[in-house]
Design an enzyme around this catalytic site. Sequence first.
Site, PDB file in Angstrom:
ATOM      1  N   CYS A 199       4.951  -4.626  -0.401  1.00  0.00           N
ATOM      2  CA  CYS A 199       3.489  -4.518  -0.389  1.00  0.00           C
ATOM      3  C   CYS A 199       2.981  -4.363   1.039  1.00  0.00           C
ATOM      4  O   CYS A 199       3.641  -4.764   2.003  1.00  0.00           O
ATOM      5  CB  CYS A 199       2.856  -5.747  -1.033  1.00  0.00           C
ATOM      6  N   TYR A 256      11.180  -1.629 -12.966  1.00  0.00           N
ATOM      7  CA  TYR A 256      11.145  -2.858 -12.160  1.00  0.00           C
ATOM      8  C   TYR A 256      11.402  -4.060 -13.059  1.00  0.00           C
ATOM      9  O   TYR A 256      10.662  -4.321 -13.998  1.00  0.00           O
ATOM     10  CB  TYR A 256       9.782  -2.944 -11.486  1.00  0.00           C
ATOM     11  N   HIS A 309      11.750 -10.384  -9.416  1.00  0.00           N
ATOM     12  CA  HIS A 309      10.781 -11.267  -8.764  1.00  0.00           C
ATOM     13  C   HIS A 309       9.938 -12.095  -9.733  1.00  0.00           C
ATOM     14  O   HIS A 309       8.905 -12.628  -9.352  1.00  0.00           O
ATOM     15  CB  HIS A 309       9.856 -10.454  -7.834  1.00  0.00           C
ATOM     16  N   ASP A 360      13.975 -14.174  -2.518  1.00  0.00           N
ATOM     17  CA  ASP A 360      14.300 -12.848  -2.007  1.00  0.00           C
ATOM     18  C   ASP A 360      13.805 -12.695  -0.566  1.00  0.00           C
ATOM     19  O   ASP A 360      14.480 -12.093   0.264  1.00  0.00           O
ATOM     20  CB  ASP A 360      13.664 -11.796  -2.916  1.00  0.00           C
TER      21      ASP A 360
END
Length: 686
Positions: free
Chosen positions: A31, A170, A173, A266
């Site tokens: 991001c 995706y 996360h 992560d």
Amino acid sequence: MSDANPYALLFEPVQIGPVKAKNRFYQVPHCTGLGHMRPRADAAVRGMKAEGGWAVVANQETEIHPSSDLSPFPEGRLWDERDIPALRLMTDAVHKHGALAAIQLVHNGNHAPNHLSRAPLIAPSEMSSDSAMPKQARAMDKEDIRVFRRWHRDAALRAKAAGADIIYVYAGHSMSIAQHFMLPHMNSRTDEYGGSLENRVRLARELLEDTREAVGDTCAVALRFAIDEMQGPDGMQAAEEGRAVVELLSDLPDLWDVNVSGWENDSATTRFQPQDGYQNDYLSFVKKVTGKPVVGVGRLTSPDMMLSMVKKGIVDLIGAARPSIADPFIPKKIEEGRIDEIRECIGCNICVASDNIGIPIRCTQNPTMGEEWRRGWHPEIIQKRGSEEQALVIGSGPAGLECAMQLARRGYGVTLAEGASEFGGRVATESKLPGLSAWGRVMDYRLNDLAQRSNVEMFTDSALGAEQVVELGIRNVFLATGSKWRRDGVGRNTIRNAPEIGSSANILTPDDILSGKIPPNGPVLIYDDDHIYIAGVLAEKLARAGHEVVFATPESLISSFTTYTLEQHRIQARLIELGVDIRCNQSLGALSGETATLTCMFSGRETEIVCSSVVLITERTRETALYDALKPLELKTLELIGDAAQPGLIVDAVFSGHRAARNFERPKNEAEKDWFRREIIDLEEA
């Protein structure tokens, strides 16, 4: 490229489905706080990575439908065709430099609050919203799943139309429906999408197949997969179901982008995960299971580590998010043998905090990050000097070092004067605290650069007064004189009622501890009204040294700002493990020689605790005495930078020093008028 380059292996091309990466450097999705709201600025960030030599540059998670609305956070967006032009800016910027552009499609399920769209939340099963909102997600029925697959397929087609070379499914996360369906604690279904692992993976398989059918003729299909939830037997583990997922899907995607879950694991900070390549143990088996290329991450900054990972067959492509933010030109610097010029990521997670706050990305090491389009800043290029020849920088903290380095790069003769016996200011001292050694890279990178420049003179043990400055005869002066922590306890929550401090109270500040002062025997009270990181680190330092520590704060969590950097839970857990007595929601009252009074923020109830010393961490006072003495002398340039201008984080100090160097000799009215370019909605066009 000559084979004599020891890192030649990193510059071999890699085939990814129907497309080819020119080397092994892969900027994985991350991001920027720019996204669909600031697409020109976002495109410039990605374009700079491509210019720096990254073979693949991805955008951030990109919403495929209004029911996956992440507002107020400006991520990518592909709700319909109207969103294509903004993403085309990004892919064009990446293609300009010969790199492949990747778009990460996502539906966030119950992780999407849908504040803007007000769409119902959907999930594999009935469950609460992932955010602290009074909402629940409804379980998707078979029709919902069919419609969802259509949304994803249509978004893939739009991504292709926007110029994407690689399109993501995706599943990572803890932020995407594809992953949520895989996890037993989120999927309690009894139909063909629940129960066995094969059933729980069914949706991911279908999304991969749908995407390949829609765009696979020209676009590669990538799967971003969180192989381990880092929750032991309570979650998916790499050695068990994580491996089984890879076996089930094996060669279906064109690329495996593998990491651990959630985001706090992560993107672990160096304070709690100091080792580069720390995810290798979790992903090392993937290439043994699939014949498709694998990209992995782990805050990779060392070319030797990168080379080792490829040689050992752990990965085919070197993935990076944070290291590519700290230095977009890592690939070119390795290729050209300029290893010592790499700005290594320090793992402070200020970039992460920016996204969590909902503001444009910034970086402690790289002050140009996010400013490529807004201010026209380039991380490796700066304008040449104007008519002036000399500049004096006083203070060698992060602001002073950055300012001196950039002025020298512009071609000025730079004199850097430091009053202490070592360079580095707050970075030199704070990097000696537990877990913060990597922060010394801020100092090391800049000192290394300055040491190689013939137009720079550097002096330690040189505390200058106004007379000495005048004697030097340099008319352009930048003051990075820093700040000092207050000793009176005044801060956010005591500005109206400052604590009563008795004459016998033993008061310390972070400056005292950082300079080597040791509290006397007996309990130590740390009072934190700063709420960032320093109080937690000092509490750890003192507890490890054998002190009995009481940690008091007006907040309901210790070091509450660090929720944004994804480490608050680890900080509080560590202090609990060290036996620190934590007192939240407490304001500071009277202090005497042996006791301190804490007042409950809600009830006003007072508690007296025994302590032989108190460390006050509240606010800082700017060091401006030299500035005040020089101001009447009418120097040509006199500017406060860094903490002397505004106490803040190290990232703020570096940015302040960089901006001062960029703006030097720029007409003042121009600098004040045009802070940065804004992306303004054209109402006529709308």
